[in-house]
Design a protein around this motif. Sequence first.
Motif, short mmCIF file in Angstrom:
data_model
loop_
_atom_site.label_atom_id
_atom_site.label_comp_id
_atom_site.label_asym_id
_atom_site.label_seq_id
_atom_site.Cartn_x
_atom_site.Cartn_y
_atom_site.Cartn_z
N LEU A 9 0.86 -1.18 0.00
CA LEU A 9 0.00 0.00 0.00
C LEU A 9 0.90 1.23 0.00
O LEU A 9 1.71 1.42 0.90
CB LEU A 9 -0.90 0.02 1.23
CG LEU A 9 -1.79 -1.22 1.41
CD1 LEU A 9 -2.32 -1.29 2.83
CD2 LEU A 9 -2.92 -1.18 0.41
N LEU A 31 -10.12 -1.19 2.99
CA LEU A 31 -8.97 -2.08 2.85
C LEU A 31 -9.37 -3.56 2.78
O LEU A 31 -8.66 -4.36 2.19
CB LEU A 31 -7.98 -1.86 4.00
CG LEU A 31 -7.28 -0.50 3.97
CD1 LEU A 31 -6.43 -0.32 5.22
CD2 LEU A 31 -6.43 -0.34 2.72
N LEU A 34 -10.02 -4.66 -1.14
CA LEU A 34 -9.05 -4.38 -2.21
C LEU A 34 -9.06 -5.49 -3.26
O LEU A 34 -9.03 -6.66 -2.93
CB LEU A 34 -7.64 -4.26 -1.62
CG LEU A 34 -7.33 -3.03 -0.79
CD1 LEU A 34 -5.88 -3.08 -0.30
CD2 LEU A 34 -7.57 -1.75 -1.55
N TYR A 41 -4.93 0.57 -8.26
CA TYR A 41 -3.95 -0.52 -8.29
C TYR A 41 -3.01 -0.31 -9.47
O TYR A 41 -3.44 -0.07 -10.60
CB TYR A 41 -4.63 -1.88 -8.39
CG TYR A 41 -3.63 -3.01 -8.48
CD1 TYR A 41 -2.89 -3.38 -7.36
CD2 TYR A 41 -3.40 -3.68 -9.68
CE1 TYR A 41 -1.96 -4.41 -7.42
CE2 TYR A 41 -2.47 -4.70 -9.76
CZ TYR A 41 -1.75 -5.05 -8.64
OH TYR A 41 -0.82 -6.07 -8.71
N GLU A 47 1.23 -2.46 -6.51
CA GLU A 47 0.85 -1.77 -5.28
C GLU A 47 -0.42 -0.96 -5.50
O GLU A 47 -0.78 -0.63 -6.63
CB GLU A 47 1.98 -0.87 -4.77
CG GLU A 47 2.23 0.34 -5.65
CD GLU A 47 3.37 1.22 -5.15
OE1 GLU A 47 4.23 0.72 -4.40
OE2 GLU A 47 3.40 2.40 -5.52
N TYR A 48 -1.06 -0.62 -4.38
CA TYR A 48 -2.23 0.25 -4.39
C TYR A 48 -1.76 1.61 -3.92
O TYR A 48 -1.03 1.72 -2.94
CB TYR A 48 -3.30 -0.27 -3.43
CG TYR A 48 -3.87 -1.61 -3.82
CD1 TYR A 48 -5.01 -1.68 -4.62
CD2 TYR A 48 -3.28 -2.79 -3.41
CE1 TYR A 48 -5.55 -2.90 -4.98
CE2 TYR A 48 -3.81 -4.02 -3.78
CZ TYR A 48 -4.94 -4.07 -4.57
OH TYR A 48 -5.46 -5.27 -4.93
#
Length: 171
Positions: A9, A31, A34, A41, A47-48
């Motif tokens: 994240l 969260l 996701l 994303y 990663e976000y």
Amino acid sequence: MDTENRVILNIGGIRFETYKATLRKIPATRLSRLTEALANYDPILNEYFFDRHPGVFGQILNYYRTGKLHYPTNVCGPLFEEELEFWGLDSNQVEPCCWMTYTIHRDTQHTLAVLDRLDLDTDKPSEEEVARKFGMEDAFLEGRLTCWQKIKPKIWALFDEPYSSAAAKVK
């Protein structure tokens, strides 16, 4: 494989790493939902990205890990509330040890709202209004106020209205 269970994240430029299972501990939150189909994303970086406050997010991620939500004292209460709302968390989950510090801003906002309603900056009443208040309107209009009638409202204000003059503030 362990890397399949990990999530990266990027919160405001700071990278946090945790497990998907950790994020599922608190259901019905941003969260916990996701997926790689989300617009935030990045498949290249895997990663976000969220453009949010990373300092507050550290406490939020810790809440997922430990089940205890602590208030970071280096941010103001409204910012913390805004972040909790964004992530879908309930502010009532703040730990008892942090509750008083966290709610001080609410009490302060309430007090300021009350003071705003008091309208302390009103103009001083005219001499005629003061005379009317003390039942001396006729004498005032006729211009025959005695010395006592002139000083009586000032003495009253001295004791009853603490911000009416410098002398009243001293008392």
